[in-house]
Write a protein that holds these residues in place. Structure first.
Motif: not given
Length: 175
Positions: A76-93
């Motif tokens: 549940g914690w993992a699926w409620t965490t927002r992920l995005w990709v920055e322009t350099d290709g790194s994934v953030w949460s």
């Protein structure tokens, strides 16, 4: 380790992990995300009396339910965490308010299990069970987050907190 040391380790690890997750953090998909949960599990399983010596079945059942709650909390914690990709290709949460709700429900269920065990007279090593549960929570969360991050690495955008969706332009959330 003594019960007090176990309790301090559990509180310190949980506090560190929770505080870190509510700030934006880069996800490394190649790191050893399983290492901290493995260490916690080893320390938990080294404890004597993980199960109550007089109530093996009842304490094993409570430990099993504890682990199911821990696995559900991690997922549940993992699926409620927002992920995005920055322009350099790194994934953030960054964890969301819903992630905090998952933690609150998970903790309440665990406290309820401890109370139920005390009510029916089952007295397992609570700190070892909690440490094993924390290890399971962290393992599932890290595994799901790594999987989610790998599924859209290299595309600039954002994934909703509740799964993989259509990528949107990268943006920052308000604190």
């Amino acid at each position: 380790m003594s019960g007090l040391v176990n309790a301090l380790v559990i509180v310190a690890v949980a506090a560190l992990v929770i505080v870190r997750q509510f700030s934006a953090r880069q996800i490394g998909t190649d790191r050893r995300w399983w290492l901290l949960p493995a260490i916690l599990a080893v320390f938990a399983l080294r404890e004597p009396d993980v199960l109550d010596a007089h109530h093996h079945t009842g304490s094993a059942l409570l430990l099993g339910v504890e682990l199911l709650v821990a696995l559900a909390t991690g997922a549940g914690w993992a699926w409620t965490t927002r992920l995005w990709v920055e322009t350099d290709g790194s994934v953030w949460s960054k964890s969301t308010k819903a992630s905090g709700g998952v933690w609150i429900v998970g903790i309440a269920l665990r406290v309820g299990l401890i109370a139920l065990g005390a009510l029916i007279g089952v007295h397992p090593n609570t700190s070892a069970a909690l440490m094993l549960g924390l290890a399971a929570t962290l393992l599932v969360r890290a595994g799901v987050m790594t999987w989610r991050a790998q599924s859209f690495t290299g595309t600039a955008g954002s994934a909703p907190a509740y799964g993989l969706g259509v990528a949107q332009p990268a943006r920052k959330e308000r604190a």
